[in-house]
Design an enzyme around this catalytic site. Structure first.
Site, short mmCIF file in Angstrom:
data_model
loop_
_atom_site.label_atom_id
_atom_site.label_comp_id
_atom_site.label_asym_id
_atom_site.label_seq_id
_atom_site.Cartn_x
_atom_site.Cartn_y
_atom_site.Cartn_z
N CYS A 188 0.80 -1.23 0.00
CA CYS A 188 0.00 0.00 0.00
C CYS A 188 0.84 1.28 0.00
O CYS A 188 0.50 2.22 -0.74
CB CYS A 188 -1.00 -0.02 1.14
SG CYS A 188 -0.44 -0.76 2.67
N ARG A 219 7.26 -11.08 5.69
CA ARG A 219 6.77 -10.82 7.04
C ARG A 219 7.47 -11.76 8.01
O ARG A 219 7.59 -12.96 7.76
CB ARG A 219 5.25 -11.00 7.12
CG ARG A 219 4.50 -9.98 6.24
CD ARG A 219 2.99 -10.14 6.31
NE ARG A 219 2.35 -9.22 5.37
CZ ARG A 219 1.04 -9.18 5.13
NH1 ARG A 219 0.23 -10.02 5.77
NH2 ARG A 219 0.54 -8.32 4.26
N ASP A 261 -2.23 -8.54 -4.59
CA ASP A 261 -2.49 -7.34 -3.82
C ASP A 261 -3.08 -6.25 -4.73
O ASP A 261 -2.53 -5.97 -5.80
CB ASP A 261 -1.18 -6.85 -3.20
CG ASP A 261 -1.41 -6.09 -1.91
OD1 ASP A 261 -2.57 -5.97 -1.51
OD2 ASP A 261 -0.42 -5.60 -1.32
N HIS A 319 -5.12 -2.22 -4.76
CA HIS A 319 -5.53 -1.03 -4.03
C HIS A 319 -6.37 -0.15 -4.94
O HIS A 319 -6.00 0.12 -6.08
CB HIS A 319 -4.31 -0.27 -3.50
CG HIS A 319 -3.56 -1.02 -2.45
ND1 HIS A 319 -2.48 -1.83 -2.75
CD2 HIS A 319 -3.76 -1.12 -1.12
CE1 HIS A 319 -2.04 -2.38 -1.63
NE2 HIS A 319 -2.78 -1.97 -0.62
N HIS A 344 -8.07 -1.57 0.31
CA HIS A 344 -7.10 -2.64 0.12
C HIS A 344 -7.88 -3.92 -0.20
O HIS A 344 -8.85 -4.23 0.50
CB HIS A 344 -6.28 -2.89 1.39
CG HIS A 344 -5.66 -1.66 1.99
ND1 HIS A 344 -4.29 -1.45 2.01
CD2 HIS A 344 -6.21 -0.58 2.61
CE1 HIS A 344 -4.04 -0.30 2.62
NE2 HIS A 344 -5.19 0.25 2.98
#
Length: 766
Positions: free
Chosen positions: A120, A149, A169, A171, A316
Site C-alpha cells: 500500500c 513478514r 495485492d 488497491h 485494500h
C-alpha cells in the site's frame, strides 16, 4: 533538446553548414518518464517503480498492474504508520559497506531500509506522482511482487504460514461516493474466483477497530465500519463481526475458508482505509469539495463553481490472499484429482517405440496442442496454455501409460507406427475428473488439430465464470458500418405518394452484424419462445434453436446472482457449441444426399453439415430484495404464489446474462471467441390496490403466455407489462433478451475477436 529548432536558427547564419548536429543517444531515463513507464522515489533509491504502461495489464475488474520495489527506507514506514504499529513483523535491511552508505553520518536512518510486508505505501507513491481529477477515479492498482513478514518460527508450516509469499495485492483509490459500489464489485470478484475453483462455502467476517495500535479517530473508524456494513448488507450474504480484529489503519472484511481438516484460513480480504491517503497527503481535484468529502452530490451552481483537493478513500483488497496459502488449500481440496483446466499435468503423449517417424509425429502433436506449430519466422502468438508432455523413452508402452496415470495426467495420447500414414493419434480421456461425459472414457483416433479444438473447449468450459462481464457502452452501429465498408439505409422514409409492400421484420436494420447473421449459421441455445421472437424480428430467416441438454450444476448460494446467471449462460453456449461441432463432423463423414436445391429440408440438412458460425445463449433470474435468486415455478399454482410475492414485496431486480461464441477467424489457431455480459433491470411491481388483485394474477397465469413452457418466469411474457408499474433499465431485459447488448456481443466475437473492451464512452464522458 529540440534539434529542429537549432537547425532553423543556424540556417540563418553565414557560417551554417549542411550537416546537422549529432543526435544524442536515446536515454531510457528520459523516455521512461515521458511515456509514464516508470518512476522513482527518494524512499527507495535504485528501485524503479514500474507504472501500468510499463507492466503487464491486469485488467480483470479494471485493475492496472504495477511493479514496486522490495525495500523502502525507514522514513517511508514511519510515514505510513507501519514502523509504529507493525515493526515486529518487519525485516530491517542495512548495508555492511560504509563506502556505499546513503548518508555520511554513522547510524543515520537514511541507511536503514525495511523489506516491504505490503504494497500500500508504494501504491500511494504512484498515486501521488501525478495530479488527479475526480473524473479519473476509481484508480485501481494490482501488484504481485513478493512480500516478507517476520512470522514466529514456531508458526511456520508448509505453504500456509511462510515468511516470503506472493499476494494478488490490489488497491483502489476512489471517491467517498464510490465506496459501496467498489466493495460490491470486489465481493462479486471473490464469488466468481472461489466458485471457479469450487472452494467453499466460505464465510464473511467484519473486523472492527483494535483496542490499541490503530491510527485515526474513533469517529473516522465508525464511518468506515458503517460503510462496510452497508456493503455487506447489500451483498445478500450472511456475515459476522470480529470485534477488535481490524488492521491498524482501518476495518476490513475477511473471507474465511475451511480446509479438508476443518481448520479455517483467512484468504481474501477487503479493507477500508481513510488514514493512509491523509498520511501521504494524497488528493484529487473535485468541484464542491465539501460535498465530495461527505460523499454527497449537489446541483447548486455556486457550490459547483468551487473546486478543491479531496483526499481519496483507499480500499485494500486481495482476492486470492496469499497465493502460497491458496495453493495449499487447492492441493488438499482436490486431493490430487485436479479438474482438467487446472491440472498441472493435462496431457501426456506416449510413443509405442522410439523410431524417428513415431517420435516426430509425437513432437508435432505436442507443438499443435501447445499452439506453437506456426513458422519460426512468423509472428509471435499466444500459446494454447495447455500443458503437454512427451514420453519417448525406450520403456514398454504399458509401463509408460501406467506411470502417466499414477502422476495424474488427465488425457493420455498414444502414437505408434500404424498412425503415421494418416497422421492421427489415439486419445484416452478416462483420466478426466469425475462428472465428465462417460463417452470420454472411450479411446478414439483423431487428428491432433481435432484434439486441440476439443481440449480448448474442455479447458475453457471450466472457466466461464472468469470471463469478464463489463458494462460496455451500447455499440455505435454507424461507426461499425463504416469500419466494415457498409452503408446504413437512409433514416427518412419514402415519399408519401409512393406505395410499397412492407419490408420483412428487421429488414430496415441493415447493420453489418445483422448482414453477417443472415448469411451464416446462427444458433440460439435456448428453448424460450420469447427470445426466439425477439431475434426473429431482426430479420433472421434461418435462425436455429438448439437448447442445451446439460443439467445446471452451479450453486446459486455459493456463487450469488451475478456469477450464477453468467456461468449458466456460458455453460449453455459452450455445451451447444461443442455439440454442434461434433454433429457437423459426424454429418460430414456421411455421404451427401442427392436432393433439389429448392427443397427446404435439404437446406436444413446442408446447414447441419457446417460448424456453427455464431451461438447465442441467455439466462434470466429474478433477484429478490434480500439478494436471493427467485426459484422458477414449475406449476400454475407456484406461478400465482410467485407473482403475489413479487407484488407484495414490490422492488426486485431482473438479471439476464448473454453469452456469444464464434469460431476463431485464424484457421491456423483453432478455437473460439467468447463474450459475455450481465444486464440488470430494476422492476417495481404494481400494488394490489393499483389494479393487481389476486383474480387478475390468476387470470394472467391461466393465459397461454402466463405459463412459460420453457421453465421461465411468468412475468417475462409481453403481457407481463400488466404486472409492472415501473422499470429502471432495459425493458427487453425483463422479457428475456436485451437485444442491443446481444448484437454488441455478437459483433465483438465476429468482427473484433482480438480487441479488448472499448472505453470510448468513458472518454467521451470525461
Amino acid at each position: 533538446m529540440n534539434w529542429s529548432r537549432m537547425t532553423d536558427v543556424t540556417g540563418c547564419s553565414s557560417h551554417a553548414t549542411s550537416q546537422l548536429p549529432p543526435r544524442p543517444p536515446a536515454d531510457h531515463r528520459q523516455l521512461g518518464v515521458q511515456q509514464e513507464l516508470f518512476t522513482t522515489s527518494i524512499y527507495s533509491p535504485g528501485s524503479p517503480i514500474l507504472l501500468p504502461n510499463g507492466a503487464r495489464q491486469y485488467v480483470r475488474y479494471g485493475f492496472d498492474e504495477v511493479i514496486t520495489p522490495t525495500i523502502y527506507k525507514k522514513a517511508l514506514w514511519r510515514k505510513s504508520g507501519h514502523l509504529e504499529n507493525y515493526s515486529d513483523d518487519m525485516y530491517t535491511v542495512t548495508s555492511t559497506s560504509p563506502s556505499r552508505s546513503d548518508s555520511t553520518k554513522a547510524g543515520d536512518e537514511e541507511d536503514e531500509y525495511g523489506l516491504k510486508p505490503m504494497n500500500c505505501p508504494g501504491h500511494c507513491l504512484i498515486f501521488a506522482s501525478q495530479r488527479r481529477s475526480y473524473r479519473q477515479l476509481p484508480i485501481r492498482y494490482a501488484d504481485f511482487s513478493p512480500l516478507h513478514r517476520n512470522e514466529i518460527s514456531g508458526a511456520l508450516s508448509g505453504l500456509t504460514r511462510v515468511r516470503r509469499f506472493h499476494q494478488d495485492d490490489g488497491h483502489i483509490f476512489c471517491r467517498p461516493i464510490q465506496i459501496e459500489e467498489e466493495i460490491r464489485k470486489t465481493l462479486d470478484f471473490v464469488r466468481v474466483v472461489y466458485s471457479t475453483f469450487k472452494l467453499g462455502p466460505y464465510r464473511l467476517a467484519l473486523s472492527t477497530r483494535p483496542a490499541e495500535h490503530y491510527i485515526g479517530t474513533a469517529e473516522e473508524w465508525e464511518g468506515a465500519e458503517s460503510a462496510l456494513k452497508r456493503a455487506l448488507d447489500a451483498s445478500g450474504q450472511e456475515w459476522t463481526v470480529n470485534e477488535g480484529d481490524g488492521a491498524f489503519y482501518g476495518p476490513k472484511i475477511d473471507i474465511v475458508l475451511r480446509d479438508s481438516d476443518g481448520k479455517e484460513h483467512q484468504t481474501a480480504t477487503i479493507q477500508l482505509d481513510f488514514q493512509l491517503p491523509k498520511r501521504f497527503d494524497l488528493g484529487y481535484l473535485a468541484p464542491a469539495p465539501e460535498f465530495e468529502r461527505r460523499g454527497e452530490i449537489t446541483s447548486d451552481p455556486d457550490k459547483l463553481a468551487e473546486s478543491g483537493l479531496v483526499a481519496p478513500v483507499l480500499i485494500h483488497r486481495a482476492v486470492l490472499g496469499s497465493v502460497e496459502r491458496l495453493m495449499a488449500l487447492l492441493i488438499e481440496h482436490y486431493d490430487g484429482k485436479w479438474p482438467f483446466w487446472l491440472n498441472p499435468r493435462q496431457v501426456m503423449i506416449v510413443t509405442v517405440n522410439d523410431s524417428e517417424p513415431v517420435v516426430g509425429l509425437a513432437r508435432s502433436a505436442q507443438d499443435i496442442l501447445m499452439g506453437r506449430d506456426g513458422s519460426a519466422d512468423g509472428p509471435v502468438v499466444n500459446p494454447s496454455q495447455l500443458v503437454v508432455d512427451v514420453d519417448d523413452s525406450q520403456r514398454s508402452l504399458p509401463l509408460k501409460v501406467r506411470e502417466a496415470k499414477s502422476k495424474g495426467y488427465g488425457i493420455i495420447v498414444t502414437v505408434g507406427p500404424k498412425q503415421i500414414p494418416n497422421g492421427t493419434v489415439t486419445v484416452d480421456m478416462s483420466g478426466l475428473e469425475s462428472g465428465d461425459d462417460a463417452k470420454t472414457s472411450k479411446q478414439q483416433d483423431m487428428l491432433p488439430t481435432e484434439l486441440f479444438g476439443l481440449l480448448k473447449i474442455k479447458a475453457d468450459s471450466k472457466q466461464p465464470l472468469l470471463q469478464p462481464t463489463p458494462s460496455d457502452p451500447p455499440p455505435d452501429y454507424e461507426t461499425a458500418a463504416q469500419e466494415h465498408n457498409q452503408t446504413l439505409l437512409p433514416r427518412s422514409g419514402p415519399p408519401a405518394q409512393q406505395t410499397r409492400r412492407p419490408p420483412p421484420p428487421g429488414a430496415l436494420l441493415d447493420l453489418p452484424i445483422l448482414k453477417y447473421m443472415r448469411t451464416h449459421r446462427v444458433v440460439l441455445a435456448s428453448a424460450s419462445p420469447r427470445r426466439r421472437a425477439l431475434l426473429s424480428h431482426l430479420g433472421l430467416p434461418h435462425l436455429e434453436v438448439r437448447a442445451s441438454t446439460k443439467p445446471e450444476d452451479l450453486s446459486k448460494t455459493d456463487l450469488g446472482p451475478w456469477a450464477y446467471v453468467s456461468g449458466t449462460a456460458q455453460q449453455k453456449a459452450l455445451d451447444v457449441y461443442a455439440a454442434l461441432i461434433e454433429e457437423a463432423a459426424s454429418k460430414q463423414s456421411e455421404p451427401q444426399p442427392n436432393s433439389s436445391s429448392s427443397d427446404p429440408a435439404a437446406g436444413v440438412e446442408e446447414r447441419k453439415r457446417k460448424d456453427p458460425d455464431l451461438v447465442i445463449a441467455a439466462d434470466t433470474v429474478i433477484v429478490t430484495r434480500d439478494g436471493a435468486i427467485l426459484e422458477k415455478p414449475t406449476s400454475e399454482a407456484a406461478h400465482v404464489k410467485m407473482l403475489r410475492h413479487l407484488r407484495d414485496t414490490r422492488a426486485h431486480r431482473v438479471l439476464t446474462a448473454i453469452c456469444c461464441v464464434a469460431p476463431r477467424a485464424d484457421a491456423a489457431h483453432p478455437g473460439y471467441a467468447l463474450a459475455a455480459h450481465v444486464e440488470e433491470t430494476k422492476v417495481l411491481f404494481a400494488r394490489e390496490h393499483d389494479g393487481l388483485p389476486d383474480d387478475v394474477i390468476e387470470a394472467y397465469v391461466r393465459t397461454r403466455e402466463g405459463v412459460d413452457k420453457a421453465g421461465g418466469y411468468a412475468v417475462q411474457g409481453l403481457g407481463g407489462a400488466l404486472l409492472v408499474e415501473k422499470v429502471d433499465g432495459a425493458v427487453d431485459n425483463v422479457i428475456g433478451l436485451p437485444v442491443r447488448k446481444c448484437l454488441q456481443l455478437c459483433e465483438k466475437v465476429v468482427f473484433r475477436q482480438n480487441e479488448a473492451s472499448d472505453d470510448e464512452d468513458e472518454e467521451e464522458e470525461e
